[in-house]
Write an enzyme that holds these catalytic residues in place. Structure first.
Site, PDB file in Angstrom:
ATOM      1  N   VAL A  97      18.599  -4.822 -63.669  1.00 15.57           N
ATOM      2  CA  VAL A  97      18.328  -5.697 -64.639  1.00 15.57           C
ATOM      3  C   VAL A  97      19.377  -5.926 -65.792  1.00 15.57           C
ATOM      4  O   VAL A  97      19.806  -4.612 -65.981  1.00 15.57           O
ATOM      5  CB  VAL A  97      16.922  -5.783 -65.043  1.00 15.57           C
ATOM      6  CG1 VAL A  97      15.858  -5.922 -64.154  1.00 15.57           C
ATOM      7  CG2 VAL A  97      16.826  -4.442 -65.696  1.00 15.57           C
ATOM      8  N   GLY A 100      24.418  -8.250 -65.541  1.00 18.92           N
ATOM      9  CA  GLY A 100      25.494  -9.115 -65.149  1.00 18.92           C
ATOM     10  C   GLY A 100      25.404  -9.261 -63.593  1.00 18.92           C
ATOM     11  O   GLY A 100      26.448  -9.888 -63.272  1.00 18.92           O
ATOM     12  N   LEU A 101      24.291  -8.774 -62.938  1.00 20.84           N
ATOM     13  CA  LEU A 101      24.260  -9.018 -61.668  1.00 20.84           C
ATOM     14  C   LEU A 101      23.432 -10.209 -61.028  1.00 20.84           C
ATOM     15  O   LEU A 101      22.839 -10.362 -59.970  1.00 20.84           O
ATOM     16  CB  LEU A 101      23.837  -7.691 -60.733  1.00 20.84           C
ATOM     17  CG  LEU A 101      25.175  -6.607 -60.997  1.00 20.84           C
ATOM     18  CD1 LEU A 101      24.633  -5.480 -60.435  1.00 20.84           C
ATOM     19  CD2 LEU A 101      26.238  -6.861 -60.453  1.00 20.84           C
ATOM     20  N   SER A 103      20.226 -10.643 -61.616  1.00 21.86           N
ATOM     21  CA  SER A 103      18.787 -10.275 -61.550  1.00 21.86           C
ATOM     22  C   SER A 103      17.800 -11.391 -61.836  1.00 21.86           C
ATOM     23  O   SER A 103      16.758 -11.761 -60.961  1.00 21.86           O
ATOM     24  CB  SER A 103      18.384  -8.788 -62.020  1.00 21.86           C
ATOM     25  OG  SER A 103      17.895  -8.938 -63.270  1.00 21.86           O
ATOM     26  N   ALA A 106      18.217 -14.217 -59.657  1.00 23.07           N
ATOM     27  CA  ALA A 106      17.916 -14.153 -58.304  1.00 23.07           C
ATOM     28  C   ALA A 106      16.429 -14.115 -58.338  1.00 23.07           C
ATOM     29  O   ALA A 106      15.471 -14.664 -57.269  1.00 23.07           O
ATOM     30  CB  ALA A 106      18.395 -12.944 -57.777  1.00 23.07           C
ATOM     31  N   ASP A 147      25.294 -18.755 -62.966  1.00 27.31           N
ATOM     32  CA  ASP A 147      24.283 -17.625 -62.596  1.00 27.31           C
ATOM     33  C   ASP A 147      23.403 -18.288 -61.431  1.00 27.31           C
ATOM     34  O   ASP A 147      23.386 -18.034 -60.228  1.00 27.31           O
ATOM     35  CB  ASP A 147      23.483 -16.683 -63.551  1.00 27.31           C
ATOM     36  CG  ASP A 147      24.198 -15.622 -64.053  1.00 27.31           C
ATOM     37  OD1 ASP A 147      25.534 -15.934 -64.025  1.00 27.31           O
ATOM     38  OD2 ASP A 147      23.592 -14.715 -64.581  1.00 27.31           O
TER      39      ASP A 147
HETATM   40  O1  PMV Z   1      26.057 -11.801 -67.994  1.00 25.15           O
HETATM   41  P1  PMV Z   1      25.785 -12.635 -66.850  1.00 25.15           P
HETATM   42  O2  PMV Z   1      26.652 -12.230 -65.435  1.00 25.15           O
HETATM   43  O3  PMV Z   1      24.604 -13.206 -66.702  1.00 25.15           O
HETATM   44  O4  PMV Z   1      26.875 -13.627 -67.124  1.00 25.15           O
HETATM   45  C1  PMV Z   1      26.976 -14.506 -68.297  1.00 25.15           C
HETATM   46  C2  PMV Z   1      28.283 -15.383 -68.237  1.00 25.15           C
HETATM   47  C3  PMV Z   1      28.551 -16.009 -69.298  1.00 25.15           C
HETATM   48  O5  PMV Z   1      29.549 -16.833 -69.012  1.00 25.15           O
HETATM   49  C4  PMV Z   1      28.937 -14.870 -70.458  1.00 25.15           C
HETATM   50  C5  PMV Z   1      27.544 -16.764 -69.929  1.00 25.15           C
HETATM   51  C6  PMV Z   1      27.233 -18.056 -69.185  1.00 25.15           C
HETATM   52  O6  PMV Z   1      26.129 -18.757 -69.145  1.00 25.15           O
HETATM   53  O7  PMV Z   1      27.910 -18.670 -68.421  1.00 25.15           O
END
Ligand code: PMV
Length: 308
Positions: A97, A100-101, A103, A106, A147
């Protein structure tokens, strides 16, 4: 009983600038996933079991902005399901969690899918993606939507905010080592800080976003042509622009450095930054060596994945 799952994801290029209309590239990571099972409950209540986050609760006892409760309320409201039926909902996830993957996205997508089958709604990916975006907005302020899109479609995505989904071909498979700093970092804060920088000097940061956008377009071409070896330099360039945006951290920088030293062709942070994960591009034969080096340099876990 219905069951559904959704994969994790990783952003290859373009995070943060994607919030400002530039493109970004992201791919699903299928070794990690969220799984949801929905069954009819015998006791006239809706129970949620999510052992990974130590949650065993009746829906009505959760605050309405609770991440899981909000998905359920959103679903029942959007599809006119009233009164709230009695269900047993089990959620498990192998996706770390707040790293940045993907979670959160998903779990949301797997929940929508399992509920959609349970109620014979047959929701399309487009509908699921739209609902999942609404949930992302509740929890992340101004998300780009990347995401939920990658996780819903489970395909490589060339993403531009507000535009129809565009997937891309991977001309030749390539290998990434994903390494987790173990530091959980809320994306919302990093995104908010970048917004403050941008508010203070739009011209300066728009130029940085343009440079990132250019890297993303080049990377897409290179990946489609199967020339992935030249992606490493683009990763390094993207990482240094993310450093300028203040979203890297000493831990991320140290993992990026150690990946490069141990033979990766390039490396960068991935996602919101400040903590969470970094990715390193490697020759397949070197993946184990780079992964070992990252663990010795302090990574809490690594995942070796092939983008194909
Ligand atoms: O932290 P993650 O993997 O959920 O990615 C966020 C990506 C950002 O560009 C920083 C924010 C977004 O909403 O695109």
């Amino acid at each position: 009983m219905t069951h559904a799952f959704a994969p994790g994801k990783i952003i290859l290029f373009g995070e943060h600038a994607v919030v400002y209309g530039r493109p970004a590239l992201a791919v699903p990571v299928t070794q990690i996933h969220a799984d949801v099972e929905v069954t009819a409950s015998r006791d006239a209540q809706t129970w949620i079991h999510a052992p990974d986050v130590n949650l065993h609760a009746e829906l009505n006892t959760l605050p309405s902005d609770h991440p899981i409760a909000s998905v359920l309320h959103n679903f029942f409201f959007a599809f006119g399901i009233s009164p709230i039926p009695s269900l047993d909902i089990s959620i498990t996830s192998t996706i770390p969690v707040a790293s940045g993957l993907g979670s959160g996205a998903a779990v949301t997508v797997a929940l929508f899918r399992a509920l959609s089958s349970f109620f014979f709604l047959d929701l399309t990916n487009e509908q699921i993606n739209q609902q999942a975006y609404e949930i992302e907005k509740l929890h992340h302020g101004t998300p780009s939507g990347i995401d939920n899109t990658v996780v819903t479609y489970a395909r490589p995505v060339y993403f531009i905010k507000g535009q129809p989904i565009e997937t891309f071909k991977v001309g030749a498979p390539f290998t990434l080592v994903i390494a987790d700093t173990g530091i959980s970092a809320p994306t919302k804060e990093a995104v908010g800080d970048v917004r403050m920088l941008w508010e203070a000097d739009k011209a300066k940061w728009e130029k940085v976003f343009d440079e990132i956008g250019e890297i993303v377009r080049k990377a897409k071409e290179i990946i489609e042509n199967g020339e992935w070896k030249s992606l490493g330099a683009l990763m390094d360039a993207n990482h240094s622009l993310l450093q300028q945006l203040t979203v890297s951290s000493p831990e991320l920088d140290s993992l990026v450095e150690s990946a490069r030293r141990s033979g990766a062709s390039g490396a960068k942070l991935s996602g919101g930054g400040r903590g969470g994960n970094m990715i390193a591009l490697v020759e397949k034969e070197r993946a184990a060596q780079v992964s070992e080096a990252l663990l010795s340099a302090g990574a809490k876990r690594t995942i070796i994945t092939e983008v194909a």
